[in-house]
Design an enzyme around this catalytic site. Structure first.
Site, PDB file in Angstrom:
ATOM      1  N   GLU A 271       7.692  -5.039  11.319  1.00 29.36           N
ATOM      2  CA  GLU A 271       7.296  -6.447  11.429  1.00 29.36           C
ATOM      3  C   GLU A 271       8.505  -7.375  11.518  1.00 29.36           C
ATOM      4  OE1 GLU A 271       4.813  -8.116   8.246  1.00 29.36           O
ATOM      5  OE2 GLU A 271       3.149  -8.160   9.645  1.00 29.36           O
ATOM      6  N   HIS A 292       7.838  21.324   8.049  1.00 31.61           N
ATOM      7  CA  HIS A 292       6.958  22.354   8.608  1.00 31.61           C
ATOM      8  C   HIS A 292       5.997  21.770   9.632  1.00 31.61           C
ATOM      9  CE1 HIS A 292       8.547  25.160   5.651  1.00 31.61           C
ATOM     10  NE2 HIS A 292       8.626  24.076   4.893  1.00 31.61           N
ATOM     11  N   LYS A 403      -4.721 -11.607  14.027  1.00 31.54           N
ATOM     12  CA  LYS A 403      -5.479 -12.217  12.919  1.00 31.54           C
ATOM     13  C   LYS A 403      -6.378 -13.338  13.450  1.00 31.54           C
ATOM     14  CE  LYS A 403      -3.272 -12.228   8.383  1.00 31.54           C
ATOM     15  NZ  LYS A 403      -2.278 -12.766   7.469  1.00 31.54           N
TER      16      LYS A 403
HETATM   17  O1  LIG Z   1      -0.338 -12.374   1.760  1.00 26.69           O
HETATM   18  P1  LIG Z   1      -1.205 -12.659   2.931  1.00 26.69           P
HETATM   19  O2  LIG Z   1      -1.081 -14.077   3.383  1.00 26.69           O
HETATM   20  O3  LIG Z   1      -2.623 -12.274   2.659  1.00 26.69           O
HETATM   21  O4  LIG Z   1      -0.678 -11.791   4.111  1.00 26.69           O
HETATM   22  C1  LIG Z   1      -0.769 -10.384   4.118  1.00 26.69           C
HETATM   23  C2  LIG Z   1      -0.095  -9.852   5.362  1.00 26.69           C
HETATM   24  O5  LIG Z   1      -0.689 -10.525   6.443  1.00 26.69           O
HETATM   25  C3  LIG Z   1      -0.131 -10.367   7.735  1.00 26.69           C
HETATM   26  O6  LIG Z   1      -0.567  -9.185   8.284  1.00 26.69           O
HETATM   27  C4  LIG Z   1       1.341 -10.511   7.776  1.00 26.69           C
HETATM   28  O7  LIG Z   1       1.839 -10.143   9.006  1.00 26.69           O
HETATM   29  C5  LIG Z   1       1.984  -9.690   6.699  1.00 26.69           C
HETATM   30  O8  LIG Z   1       3.366  -9.902   6.699  1.00 26.69           O
HETATM   31  C6  LIG Z   1       1.407 -10.103   5.380  1.00 26.69           C
HETATM   32  O9  LIG Z   1       2.079  -9.401   4.368  1.00 26.69           O
END
Ligand SMILES: O=P(O)(O)OC[C@H]1O[C@H](O)[C@H](O)[C@@H](O)[C@@H]1O
Length: 430
Positions: A271, A292, A403
């Site tokens: 990331e 293995h 997202k």
């Molecule tokens: O802590 P939050 O805001 O729920 O985010 C949780 C995760 O969400 C996303 O996938 C980001 O790319 C991550 O870097 C982050 O750790």
């Protein structure tokens, strides 16, 4: 943390000692940039100040009311789960409360976990910096309902770790839940050494001060030369190898307790560094098991890899019993630890003999101090790599795209990314 880069010097791809020496000027410039980011607590760079800024007392005080529960369920995903999981898996002791991580939203797994727990003796740790992550919020709603159904007052059993504002903060305020702050300027994947990563370890009674002391030691070793700083030796070498075609970095700890560390590393590396068409793909492996299976590919497959071998220098051992089988008599009198070490060194030599670059990373023991060194060292290595590659290490626009698309699909707002889902090209073969 000890980093031995000897086996990258003659590899294919490899990076010569001269080339590393020439690169040291860029390392010095990157170090200056990192130090100025730390001094101003800039977003991301602030994570490298956690050995000084994290407050272990505050974390212990927040979890103290929960006493010694049977289980702790962390509801969080990505950086809001992997750091804590790395620490608790590595430090696990039979007498500790069991630590579970609800990161994914696979309904079968979520139901199975919720149904298997004694909810009245379970603490729920909801972690989300943003307070908006759909997986985390959904899982929390499921757990909360299960507690209600079991006649357990969820408000007595829940604490949250979140940013200063947002859904979770409002929830904590409304129900007067204990709440820890995700520190400013610390992205999730760099938050293992903060409230985010350390709260469950605190419930389990692990030594947070030793963890931070290990991290502080590694911070003290950062300097303007890759030959003086183990973290920078790793960051600079992995960068140089990626430049020369090592596009995969297989992270291979020789300790079951570090299996989660490889997962944590994968998020950190992928990331942070995978952007603008560059990056290095982290692969997860486990020694000796994957000798293995995957080792065949690492040694004899495409010359696009680097293998990182990680081990503790000391560990609890167990003797291998003597045997009457003549062909196996060499094992008797030895120990599982010695066997694992021999496997480690054999793999290292086998890769080197085939010219596959590999780096040895060691800590004294898998304990709080060793983990503090290892996690901090890898974070600093990653930040250095990001500087050398000139990428924006602390953002994750590609993840956020997905997202938004998912949120749009679920009717959580108008997101143009969701339209792309309907525009998918199909070519179904049945
Ligand atoms: O802590 P939050 O805001 O729920 O985010 C949780 C995760 O969400 C996303 O996938 C980001 O790319 C991550 O870097 C982050 O750790």
């Amino acid at each position: 943390m000890y980093v031995d880069i000897g086996n990258v010097l003659d590899g294919t791809p490899g990076v010569s000692r001269d080339a590393l020496e020439r690169m040291d000027e860029s390392v010095a410039a990157a170090h200056e940039r990192i130090e100025s980011g730390r001094a101003d607590a800039e977003h991301g760079y602030a994570a490298l100040n956690l050995p000084e800024t994290a407050d272990a007392d505050e974390i212990r005080a927040a979890v103290e009311p929960f006493g010694d529960p049977e289980a702790v369920v962390t509801v969080g995903i990505g950086g809001s789960a992997l750091g804590a999981a790395t620490l608790t898996e590595a430090l696990a002791d039979e007498s500790d409360p069991d630590a579970y991580y609800l990161d994914n939203v696979d309904p079968e797994r979520v139901s199975a976990l919720v149904e298997s727990l004694s909810l009245s003796d379970t603490v729920v740790n909801v972690v989300s910096r943003s307070g908006t992550t759909a997986e985390t919020l959904s899982n929390f709603l499921v757990v909360r309902e299960a507690m209600d159904d079991a006649g357990v007052d969820w408000t007595d059993r829940t604490f949250v770790t979140t940013g200063r504002e947002g859904n979770l903060r409002s929830l904590a305020e409304k129900h007067d839940l204990p709440a820890l702050d995700v520190p400013d300027g610390v992205p999730g994947r760099f938050s293992a050494l903060s409230t985010v990563g350390m709260a469950v370890a605190a419930i389990q009674g692990h030594d947070l001060d030793a963890l931070l002391a290990g991290a502080a030691d590694e911070a003290d070793r950062l300097s303007g030369s890759l030959f003086e700083s183990p973290a920078y030796a790793y960051g600079a070498t992995t960068y140089a190898l990626a430049q020369r075609g090592a596009l995969t970095n297989a992270m291979m700890p020789y300790a079951e307790s570090l299996e989660y560390f490889a997962e944590w590393f994968a998020q950190l590396w992928a990331e942070s560094l995978g952007k603008d068409g560059v990056g290095q793909t982290p692969a997860r492996a486990l020694g000796a098991t994957d000798q293995h299976s995957q080792l065949q590919l690492y040694r004899a497959g495409p010359r696009d890899k680097l293998v990182t071998l990680v081990r503790p220098r000391e560990r609890e051992d167990r003797a291998i019993p003597e045997t009457e089988l003549e062909g196996l008599s060499y094992l008797g009198g030895s120990s599982l630890g010695e066997l694992l070490s021999a496997e480690f060194e054999a793999t290292e030599a086998s890769l080197a003999a085939a010219g596959v670059p590999n780096v040895r990373v060691e800590i004294d023991r898998v304990d709080e101090r060793g983990l503090g060194e290892l996690l901090y060292g890898m974070e600093a290595a990653c930040v250095l790599y990001g500087e050398l590659a000139d990428v924006s290490t602390f953002t994750q626009p590609a993840v956020e795209w997905g997202k938004r698309a998912a949120r749009g699909l679920l009717g959580g707002g108008d997101f143009e990314e969701a339209d792309a889902v309907a525009e998918k090209t199909t070519l179904v073969v049945e």
